[in-house]
Design an enzyme around this catalytic site. Structure first.
Site, short mmCIF file in Angstrom:
data_model
loop_
_atom_site.label_atom_id
_atom_site.label_comp_id
_atom_site.label_asym_id
_atom_site.label_seq_id
_atom_site.Cartn_x
_atom_site.Cartn_y
_atom_site.Cartn_z
N ASP A 4 -0.04 5.16 0.92
CA ASP A 4 -0.20 6.17 1.98
C ASP A 4 -0.23 5.52 3.36
O ASP A 4 -1.00 4.61 3.61
CB ASP A 4 -1.49 6.97 1.75
CG ASP A 4 -1.35 7.88 0.55
OD1 ASP A 4 -0.73 8.93 0.68
OD2 ASP A 4 -1.85 7.49 -0.53
N ASP A 38 0.87 -1.17 0.00
CA ASP A 38 0.00 0.00 0.00
C ASP A 38 0.92 1.24 0.00
O ASP A 38 2.10 1.13 0.33
CB ASP A 38 -0.84 -0.08 1.29
CG ASP A 38 -1.81 1.08 1.43
OD1 ASP A 38 -2.41 1.47 0.42
OD2 ASP A 38 -1.96 1.59 2.55
N ASP A 81 -1.95 -0.37 5.60
CA ASP A 81 -2.28 0.30 6.86
C ASP A 81 -3.78 0.43 7.00
O ASP A 81 -4.29 1.37 7.59
CB ASP A 81 -1.66 1.70 6.89
CG ASP A 81 -2.33 2.63 5.89
OD1 ASP A 81 -2.73 2.14 4.82
OD2 ASP A 81 -2.46 3.82 6.20
O1 LIG Z 1 -5.20 2.93 -0.47
P1 LIG Z 1 -4.26 3.96 -0.02
O2 LIG Z 1 -3.00 4.00 -0.83
O3 LIG Z 1 -3.97 3.88 1.46
O4 LIG Z 1 -5.04 5.34 -0.32
C1 LIG Z 1 -6.03 5.84 0.55
C2 LIG Z 1 -6.06 7.34 0.46
O5 LIG Z 1 -4.70 7.75 0.63
C3 LIG Z 1 -4.44 9.15 0.52
O6 LIG Z 1 -5.03 9.80 1.63
C4 LIG Z 1 -4.40 9.49 2.86
O7 LIG Z 1 -3.07 10.05 2.86
C5 LIG Z 1 -3.02 11.49 2.77
C6 LIG Z 1 -1.56 11.90 2.68
O8 LIG Z 1 -0.85 11.44 3.78
C7 LIG Z 1 -3.75 12.10 3.97
O9 LIG Z 1 -3.75 13.52 3.88
C8 LIG Z 1 -5.20 11.58 4.01
O10 LIG Z 1 -5.85 12.06 5.17
C9 LIG Z 1 -5.21 10.05 4.01
O11 LIG Z 1 -6.53 9.56 3.93
C10 LIG Z 1 -4.98 9.67 -0.79
O12 LIG Z 1 -4.76 11.07 -0.85
C11 LIG Z 1 -6.43 9.31 -0.99
O13 LIG Z 1 -6.85 9.73 -2.28
C12 LIG Z 1 -6.60 7.80 -0.89
O14 LIG Z 1 -7.98 7.50 -0.99
#
Ligand SMILES: O=P(O)(O)OC[C@H]1O[C@H](O[C@H]2O[C@H](CO)[C@@H](O)[C@H](O)[C@H]2O)[C@H](O)[C@@H](O)[C@@H]1O
Length: 336
Positions: free
Chosen positions: A115, A113, A305
């Protein structure tokens, strides 16, 4: 990992990708239903088609995004749900020896994954950069194991963060899959775009993205992100007092689109097609693309995560140990 146990080792031997190695022994494997697997790979919260209740959304919004826990000994908030999840998903670092033993004679395939796993969680989604050391580690991992990034992000965006050409990328929650763009020993033929599960939704997603930007522009701190086959509405920087207003605006837009559904991540509402495709399906697709459909010769490892805030240091440590172990066993084989 540590007590957060986010490395999930999926054993495809007898149940497709439906079997998870248990805490104490690898020989007494616990079976997981496809339902459980889905829970692992998708964010927990999901509404019924377009008919979600704003209150339910709010509860889920409040529960989202656990606080980062830095100490290795601090325990997580003890809900039954969380404790039972942890029982079934032990620390991969403490299970390292068992994992490598289980991989004997098999090809490890690595799913990562982005983020919160490879990059720290930050307020601005455009600035979720991957630390240099993590990039170097992932590059090494991909040298030894077929490796895929599986993310909710738009594929191009995640590529611009990861910047490694030898990997598979599954963006938009697995709905947009592409193979390595540079030569790689696992690559089969031309590995351009391998699969796009929701192409017909592109115009709708674009439309919804614009509508959401418009409808939420008066709510300070809201950030709408176009992830190509899905849209994210971030509320990390929105004052909690405005969450009701935000949820209502999102609901009003979604009510016009019964073919879209809402799931929730960490301080983010994710809007995506109601098709039967998710990260789990992407994982199965990639295993098949790599020639491991219904195979006993593969050990897929997914690191994410989805249930708690991962300590990136531990992820790196696990990946580094895996690379060192592989180098060592290859050397031993050569000397034998
Ligand atoms: O499936 P993932 O790769 O875990 O994506 C899920 C979301 O990730 C990102 O948002 C998350 O990270 C951001 C940066 O650290 C943070 O600001 C946010 O609050 C988190 O939810 C991404 O920007 C999203 O589009 C994804 O849905």
């Amino acid at each position: 990992m540590t007590n957060q146990q986010n490395v999930v080792v999926l054993d495809v031997i007898s149940h497709g990708v439906g079997k998870v190695l248990p805490p104490s022994s690898l020989t007494v494997a616990k079976s997981f239903s496809p339902q459980d697997l889905k829970m692992l790979l998708m964010k927990k919260f999901e509404t019924e088609k377009g008919g979600a209740k704003v209150n339910a959304w709010l509860d889920s919004m409040r529960a989202s995004s656990p606080t980062r826990i830095r100490s290795t000994t601090v325990s997580l908030p003890e809900t039954d749900d969380r404790s039972s999840w942890i029982v079934h998903h032990p620390s991969a670092l403490s299970m390292f020896e068992q994992i490598v033993a289980a991989s004997r004679g098999k090809q490890i395939v690595m799913f990562l994954d982005y983020d919160g796993t490879l990059s720290p969680i930050v307020e601005d989604p455009d600035r979720a950069f991957m630390p240099k050391e993590m990039r170097a580690t992932v590059r090494d991992v991909a040298r030894y194991f077929p490796t895929a990034i599986v993310t909710g992000r738009c594929r191009d965006k995640v590529y611009s963060f990861v910047k490694l050409a030898g990997l598979y990328y599954a963006g938009s929650h697995g709905m947009d899959i592409k193979g390595p763009s540079k030569s790689c020993k696992y690559k089969k033929g031309n590995q351009g775009v391998l699969f796009q599960a929701a192409s017909e939704f592109l115009p709708m997603i674009e439309e919804v993205y614009r509508a959401l930007v418009e409808k939420t522009k008066s709510i300070a701190g809201t950030r709408v992100e176009n992830n190509k086959f899905c849209v994210s509405v971030h509320f990390r920087c929105v004052d909690e007092k405005s969450w009701v207003a935000l949820a209502e605006q999102v609901r009003s837009v979604l009510s016009e689109y019964p073919k879209l559904k809402l799931t929730q991540g960490r301080k983010v509402l994710e809007i995506r097609p109601t098709i039967k495709w998710d990260k789990g399906r992407a994982l199965e697709f990639l295993l098949e693309a790599l020639g491991y459909a219904d195979s006993n010769d593969v050990l897929p490892v997914y690191i994410g995560d989805d249930r708690s805030d991962e300590d990136a240091f531990k992820v790196k440590e696990f990946l580094r140990r895996l690379v060192d172990w592989k180098k060592f066993t290859q050397r031993e084989l050569r000397c034998a």
